[in-house]
Design a protein around this motif. Structure first.
Motif, PDB file in Angstrom:
ATOM      1  N   SER A 187       0.403  -1.201   0.273  1.00 13.95           N
ATOM      2  CA  SER A 187       0.087  -0.527   0.238  1.00 13.95           C
ATOM      3  C   SER A 187       1.148   0.902  -0.172  1.00 13.95           C
ATOM      4  CB  SER A 187      -1.021  -0.052   1.141  1.00 13.95           C
ATOM      5  OG  SER A 187      -2.328   0.985   1.160  1.00 13.95           O
ATOM      6  N   ALA A 188       0.120   2.454  -0.278  1.00 16.26           N
ATOM      7  CA  ALA A 188       1.240   3.225  -0.357  1.00 16.26           C
ATOM      8  C   ALA A 188       0.214   4.541   0.924  1.00 16.26           C
ATOM      9  CB  ALA A 188       0.553   4.247  -1.334  1.00 16.26           C
ATOM     10  N   VAL A 189       1.528   4.968   2.030  1.00 20.91           N
ATOM     11  CA  VAL A 189       0.737   5.942   2.508  1.00 20.91           C
ATOM     12  C   VAL A 189       1.067   6.821   2.162  1.00 20.91           C
ATOM     13  CG1 VAL A 189       1.509   6.284   5.607  1.00 20.91           C
ATOM     14  CG2 VAL A 189       1.786   4.090   4.774  1.00 20.91           C
ATOM     15  N   GLU A 190      -0.519   8.257   1.742  1.00 19.06           N
ATOM     16  CA  GLU A 190      -0.308   9.355   1.501  1.00 19.06           C
ATOM     17  C   GLU A 190       0.077  10.092   2.342  1.00 19.06           C
ATOM     18  OE1 GLU A 190      -0.428   9.995  -1.860  1.00 19.06           O
ATOM     19  OE2 GLU A 190      -1.283   7.792  -3.063  1.00 19.06           O
ATOM     20  N   GLY A 248       7.251  11.091   5.218  1.00 20.00           N
ATOM     21  CA  GLY A 248       6.793  11.739   4.741  1.00 20.00           C
ATOM     22  C   GLY A 248       5.382  10.467   3.471  1.00 20.00           C
ATOM     23  N   ARG A 249       5.584  11.155   2.325  1.00 21.76           N
ATOM     24  CA  ARG A 249       4.891   9.317   1.090  1.00 21.76           C
ATOM     25  C   ARG A 249       5.569   8.048   1.669  1.00 21.76           C
ATOM     26  NH1 ARG A 249       4.160   8.672  -3.689  1.00 21.76           N
ATOM     27  NH2 ARG A 249       2.006   7.889  -4.196  1.00 21.76           N
ATOM     28  N   TYR A 250       4.929   7.485   1.595  1.00 18.12           N
ATOM     29  CA  TYR A 250       6.187   6.052   1.162  1.00 18.12           C
ATOM     30  C   TYR A 250       5.519   5.130   1.327  1.00 18.12           C
ATOM     31  CZ  TYR A 250       5.173   4.548   6.404  1.00 18.12           C
ATOM     32  OH  TYR A 250       5.082   4.590   7.637  1.00 18.12           O
ATOM     33  N   LEU A 251       6.426   3.853   0.512  1.00 23.33           N
ATOM     34  CA  LEU A 251       5.315   2.458   0.301  1.00 23.33           C
ATOM     35  C   LEU A 251       5.411   1.576   1.578  1.00 23.33           C
ATOM     36  CD1 LEU A 251       5.968   1.837  -3.259  1.00 23.33           C
ATOM     37  CD2 LEU A 251       4.021   3.185  -2.211  1.00 23.33           C
TER      38      LEU A 251
END
Lengths: 348, 125
Positions: free
Chosen positions: B54-57, B65-68
């Motif tokens: 999943s992508a953590v937005e 910040g944003r990561y997979l």
């Protein structure tokens, strides 16, 4: 200092280059309104990468090629001018990640861009004296360049690891080495300062060229060899031009230099630069062919080595990713992203 | 600063140290806090495939910040939760072969620790 008899060699080698690249034209766009720089572009460490993480991956690749377990290493030595901590060794963390025993000797080395080959020469001594069976020497850097400064166009990131062992098991024997140093203030960084300063043109003739050529000439003299006796030459490469000019002045041909000349594509990886060039060269060297390696570190000094590939090299090179695999995985970033990755924004 | 907490986890974080139960041959990762008499330490290979991701937005700043994030099925069996690195969201798929790399997980500030540990990236060709 010349060591012309050595019973040691490289039993494993490993490269690491981060996947991000910024083009020199992009840096020039921001700071000079356009144009180009001394290399096409440079490798940039991601936000989760530093000297420690790159040294670990290069070290794992070297262990695979040597078919060794980390527990067999007697030293884990990391040469860098960008250790993540000012006080707290990189070597201990790298040693744990490689699965070394706590009885390993771990330490960090510093000599501008030749910190990695310092560890290499010291590793030869440890192995040759029988104090350890295998010594790991790594050169790794996430080099610093002040925004807009000439250094920013080349200061790059990468790592290369060498495992030194007895010549009987070597992929390439180390036949001789010469170290040549003088106190030459061409480039330095004072304690607690974020960016180094350099002497512009003073970094050339009295610094890079003098030390590289003196060390190489002394080595050739000591072993009674000529440039034509070597299949390849690998030099420290602060930019694309310097190593090519030095090679020509020493009497080497462009095709001897080409395989180990990575700076045009990835910039100056500092402590890793000469050793990464050696990795790329070992990836293609055939049994019996000789390589001359000359590192350079500001301040200043050069370490020159004569190596000969053995029959073990061919079967070892594909036990880990070749340098070309890391070169090929290019992800280009713009200046704004690069500035974030390098922590150049002041977040207040 | 939780120095002891991070120090205690280094075996699992730096070299994927797990536990094997000698009777059942079951491998547990991360290893249990209190190992049983039949547990032995085992170093996992770091090879596996993406089981889900999943992508953590809107991630914590400390995590960049944003990561997979992925559940990685290791070849030895355990399912590991970890960040993905060196990959773009449109290049990730379930079943993708991945390998462990050691990366900087967190920077606890100018006077804090740098925390290192495992992430996974697509297997290098």
């Amino acid at each position: 200092m010349a060591i012309t008899r050595s019973d040691t060699g490289i039993v494993g080698y490993g490269a690491y280059i981060p996947r991000f690249r910024i083009a020199d034209s992009e840096i020039a766009r921001v700071w000079a309104g356009g144009g180009s720089g001394p290399v096409e572009g440079k490798a940039v460490a991601g936000t989760d990468e530093d000297t420690i993480t790159m040294a670990i991956e290069a070290g794992r690749n070297a262990l695979r090629r040597a078919q060794l377990d980390g527990a067999q290493l007697g030293t884990v030595w990391i040469g860098s001018e960008s250790h993540p901590y000012a006080v707290k060794p990189s070597g201990t963390l790298v040693a744990e990640a490689l699965g070394c025993r706590p009885t390993v000797h771990a330490a960090d080395w510093e000599f501008a861009c030749k910190a990695g080959t310092e560890a290499l020469t010291a590793g030869m001594g440890m192995v040759s004296s029988g104090l350890v069976e295998y010594a790991l020497a790594v050169g790794a850097d996430t080099a610093q360049g002040r925004p807009g400064d000439a250094l920013e166009y080349t200061a790059a990131a990468g790592a290369a690891a060498m495992i030194i062992g007895s010549s009987a098991k070597a992929l390439a024997t180390i036949d001789a080495t010469v170290s040549y140093v003088t106190d030459t203030p061409d480039f330095f960084r004072r304690a607690d300062r974020p960016y180094p300063v350099h002497g512009n043109r003073f970094t050339g003739e009295p610094a890079y060229f003098h030390h590289i050529e003196a060390a190489a000439t002394e080595l050739l003299h000591e072993i009674g060899a000529e440039p034509g006796d070597f299949r390849y030459l690998v030099l420290h490469q602060p930019n694309a031009k310097f190593p090519q000019v030095a090679a020509k002045q020493l009497g080497f041909r462009p095709e001897q230099v080409a395989p180990g000349l990575l700076a045009p594509r990835i910039g100056n990886t500092y402590s890793a630069a000469a050793l990464l060039g050696l990795c790329a060269t070992l990836d293609i060297t055939e049994v019996g062919e000789r390589i001359m390696l000359v590192s350079y570190g500001s301040g200043a000094g050069a370490d020159a080595y004569a190596l000969t590939a053995t029959e073990h090299l061919g079967q070892a090179r594909d036990r880990a990713p070749r340098t070309s695999v890391y070169l090929a995985r290019e992800q280009s970033v713009d200046y704004a992203t690069y500035a974030r990755m390098r922590g150049k924004y002041n977040l207040g | 600063m939780e120095l002891a907490k991070h120090w205690r986890l280094k075996g699992a974080r730096y070299r994927l140290e797990g536990a094997r139960d000698r009777r059942t041959n079951t491998i547990t990762f991360p290893p249990p806090h209190f190992s049983g008499p039949d547990d032995e330490l085992v170093i996992l290979s770091g090879r596996g495939e993406i089981w889900s991701w999943s992508a953590v937005e809107n991630g914590l700043d400390a995590w960049g910040g944003r990561y997979l994030v992925a559940l990685v099925k290791l070849v030895e069996g355990p399912l590991v939760t970890a960040q993905l690195t060196d990959v773009d969201p449109d290049a990730v798929h379930i079943g993708q072969p991945v390998e462990m790399v050691t990366r900087k997980l967190r920077d606890l500030g100018e006077d804090g620790l740098l925390v290192y540990g495992y992430k996974f990236r697509p297997l290098l060709e």
